[in-house]
Design an enzyme around this catalytic site. Structure first.
Site, PDB file in Angstrom:
ATOM      1  N   GLN A 107       0.795  -1.259  -0.149  1.00 30.41           N
ATOM      2  CA  GLN A 107       0.186  -0.005  -0.009  1.00 30.41           C
ATOM      3  C   GLN A 107       0.816   1.131   0.084  1.00 30.41           C
ATOM      4  O   GLN A 107       1.645   1.464   0.905  1.00 30.41           O
ATOM      5  CB  GLN A 107      -1.031   0.056   1.251  1.00 30.41           C
ATOM      6  N   GLN A 111      -0.811   0.056  -5.694  1.00 28.59           N
ATOM      7  CA  GLN A 111      -1.827  -0.381  -4.723  1.00 28.59           C
ATOM      8  C   GLN A 111      -2.139   0.781  -3.730  1.00 28.59           C
ATOM      9  O   GLN A 111      -1.428   1.419  -3.423  1.00 28.59           O
ATOM     10  CB  GLN A 111      -1.082  -1.548  -3.915  1.00 28.59           C
ATOM     11  N   ASP A 112      -3.571   1.122  -3.681  1.00 26.53           N
ATOM     12  CA  ASP A 112      -4.199   2.078  -2.888  1.00 26.53           C
ATOM     13  C   ASP A 112      -3.628   3.428  -3.300  1.00 26.53           C
ATOM     14  O   ASP A 112      -3.079   4.339  -2.464  1.00 26.53           O
ATOM     15  CB  ASP A 112      -3.764   1.805  -1.425  1.00 26.53           C
ATOM     16  N   ASP A 138      -6.927  -2.028  -5.504  1.00 33.03           N
ATOM     17  CA  ASP A 138      -7.710  -0.997  -4.672  1.00 33.03           C
ATOM     18  C   ASP A 138      -7.483   0.367  -4.973  1.00 33.03           C
ATOM     19  O   ASP A 138      -7.253   0.968  -4.131  1.00 33.03           O
ATOM     20  CB  ASP A 138      -7.511  -1.543  -2.891  1.00 33.03           C
ATOM     21  N   ARG A 178     -14.221  -4.925  -4.475  1.00 34.15           N
ATOM     22  CA  ARG A 178     -14.327  -5.975  -3.654  1.00 34.15           C
ATOM     23  C   ARG A 178     -14.558  -5.160  -2.032  1.00 34.15           C
ATOM     24  O   ARG A 178     -14.149  -4.316  -1.972  1.00 34.15           O
ATOM     25  CB  ARG A 178     -13.055  -6.743  -3.513  1.00 34.15           C
TER      26      ARG A 178
END
Length: 538
Positions: A332, A354-355, A376, A444
């Site tokens: 992240q 990611q993130d 994400d 998700r």
């Protein structure tokens, strides 16, 4: 993490809000509640045992006569417990033995500051004479207060010190805030969205002057700038953070415009809770870039990994790139984190893996932005609408699946969710050759009541036929709310979509309209003054 400079601020917050809490219970107790009174009210909320215990044991509690009084009492209890938890967390920080414990602790102290601010703001808005707020405002601020505590817990989880940190800061505050959300939801009477407002083309929460700053040419915004940042020394400041600090303490009422000249600014910046009405204006997303490379694998929590973190009210940005270059192997790594209520981002780029974009909390609006990432990409628990944006999915590390959203609604009464409207979701250049081997999903369920709506959006062929991905096993599939409405493109065919109880194919426009700018984030009440062009409805 600028802990040395923040200690004085945190102490000021503590003593300020301790005095506020004392003033709440300083009046003489005229009607103490009986056990029958307590059972009558507390049996109606999600966490009755916490309600009963603190109504019995907390000094200064009066007998509620009606639901609005019960709401006030519940928020007062939450505020007092939050102050107690904040004080304990601050003192406990001296015992942190490792970098991981200190990192998680630092997040929790800051997040408790913000929780106390939100609870006090809600209490004053609902009961004060000068500051007034609607039930919808109160639901937003209570939602944010609860999200802050969950973020504290998750930061400890990032650092693998949950068992060390969380017991010292929990204090039943989450239960009491959740009770307040449920009571306020009942007073709203219906879904926790704003009532649609057909007055005017734009929401009222954006002033006419702000609308001009955002909608018209960048030269107009630049000419209004009170603060100028330039790496070459041609401005008043060489760093963005120094300009933000100056703007926050300037005493200027209303909008404070910071012009960030072309250049790559390698710094992590933070707009604190006192930095209200700040606007960053760049020379274009190719020219003005703010970048850093913090990550969870590099020793930061997800929350503190952000290149840019924003907590001040009514933040605005246009024509700037926010970037985190930690890379896909570092876990992240957030480019921008916003917990700014009534914030707007117009023609901005967000780069990460990611993130990438942490839409942490409050009401937010993104218009004509480009967002790049892998897993994400957009996550958090704000009430947020993305309109006319491009979402580019990048090449992940081997064996990873790409996911566009991970929405974090943890309480059924939080008025939060991610809405993607009139956007385009497609593969970035590095993913195009791998479309047959890399799966990409719309979302998700990060938390139990995760809520994401994708509507009137072009979905390219990268979207997996199932559309949505379970978090782990079959958790949250009954309680989530995922929906699609009138999407287009090769990835929009819903015949192969998941058959979860919480997944919906919306066919009725009146249902879809509840997730529009005008209703979901009460956009007509605040967006017009920003000057950002937007569609309030479908």
């Amino acid at each position: 993490m600028q802990m040395a400079s923040s200690k004085l601020t945190l102490l000021v917050f503590f003593f300020l809000f301790t005095s506020i809490a004392k003033s709440i219970s300083s009046h003489p107790l005229k009607n103490p509640p009986t056990l029958d009174d307590i059972d009558k009210w507390c049996d109606t909320v999600p966490h009755p045992e916490s309600c009963k215990y603190f109504m019995t044991h907390m000094p200064g509690m009066e007998r509620p006569k009606e639901k609005t009084e019960f709401r006030r009492v519940t928020i007062e209890m939450a505020l007092k417990r939050a102050l107690t938890a904040h004080g304990h967390a601050w003192r406990w920080g001296k015992r942190c033995k490792s970098h991981r414990e200190r990192a998680a602790w630092a997040d929790c102290v800051r997040l408790y500051d913000h929780t106390v601010l939100q609870l006090n703001r809600t209490l004053q808005g609902l009961t004060g004479k000068k500051l007034k707020c609607s039930n919808f405002d109160a639901q937003t601020w209570l939602s944010t207060a609860l999200t802050n505590l969950e973020t504290c817990r998750l930061g400890a989880e990032d650092m693998k010190v949950t068992g060390v940190v969380w017991p010292h800061v929990s204090y039943n505050v989450s239960d009491l805030i959740s009770n307040g959300l449920a009571i306020n939801q009942g007073l709203m009477g219906g879904p926790s969205f704003a009532e649609s407002d057909q007055m005017g083309e734009y929401p009222r929460w954006v002033s006419h002057e702000d609308r001009r700053l955002l909608e018209y040419s960048s030269s107009m915004a630049v000419s209004r700038a009170q603060f100028v940042v330039a790496r070459d020394g041609s401005g008043q400041f060489r760093t963005v953070q120094s300009a933000i600090n100056a703007a926050a303490r300037s005493g200027i009422n209303g909008r404070k415009v910071i012009y960030v000249k072309r250049g790559i600014y390698r710094e992590s910046i933070y707009v604190n809770a006192n930095g209200n009405d700040i606007m960053l204006v760049g020379d274009g997303t190719r020219s003005t870039v703010i970048t850093s490379r913090k990550s969870v694998n590099g020793g930061y929590t997800t929350y503190s990994s952000a290149t840019v973190g924003i907590d001040g009210l009514r933040f605005m940005a246009r024509d700037i790139t926010f970037r985190n270059t930690a890379g896909p192997q570092m876990g992240q790594a957030v480019a921008l984190r916003s917990g700014s209520d009534l914030s707007v981002f117009y023609r901005c780029n967000f780069y990460g893996f990611q993130d990438t974009l942490f839409v942490h909390s409050q009401r937010q609006f993104y218009k004509s932005c480009n967002i790049f990432g892998t897993v994400d990409i957009i996550f958090g628990n704000a009430a947020v609408v993305f309109q006319d944006c491009n979402i580019y999915v990048r090449k992940p590390i081997m064996s990873q699946k790409n996911v566009i959203t991970a929405q974090g609604r943890g309480d059924p009464n939080q008025n939060t969710g991610i809405v993607i409207q009139n956007c385009r979701i497609q593969a970035a250049g590095d993913l195009v050759p791998l479309l047959q081997s890399v799966s990409t999903y719309l979302g998700r369920p990060w938390q139990q009541y995760s809520r994401t709506i994708v509507m009137q959006t072009y979905l390219d062929q990268l979207i997996h036929p199932a559309g949505w991905l379970a978090w782990s096993g079959n958790d949250n599939l009954n309680t989530l709310y995922y929906a699609e409405f009138r999407n287009s493109g090769p990835g929009s065919n819903v015949r192969g979509r998941v058959n979860w109880p919480g997944y919906h194919i919306i066919t009725n426009p009146s249902v879809a309209s509840t997730f529009t700018v005008g209703t979901f984030i009460a956009g007509r009440a605040w967006l017009p003054s920003t000057g950002v062009p937007f569609d309030a409805g479908l």
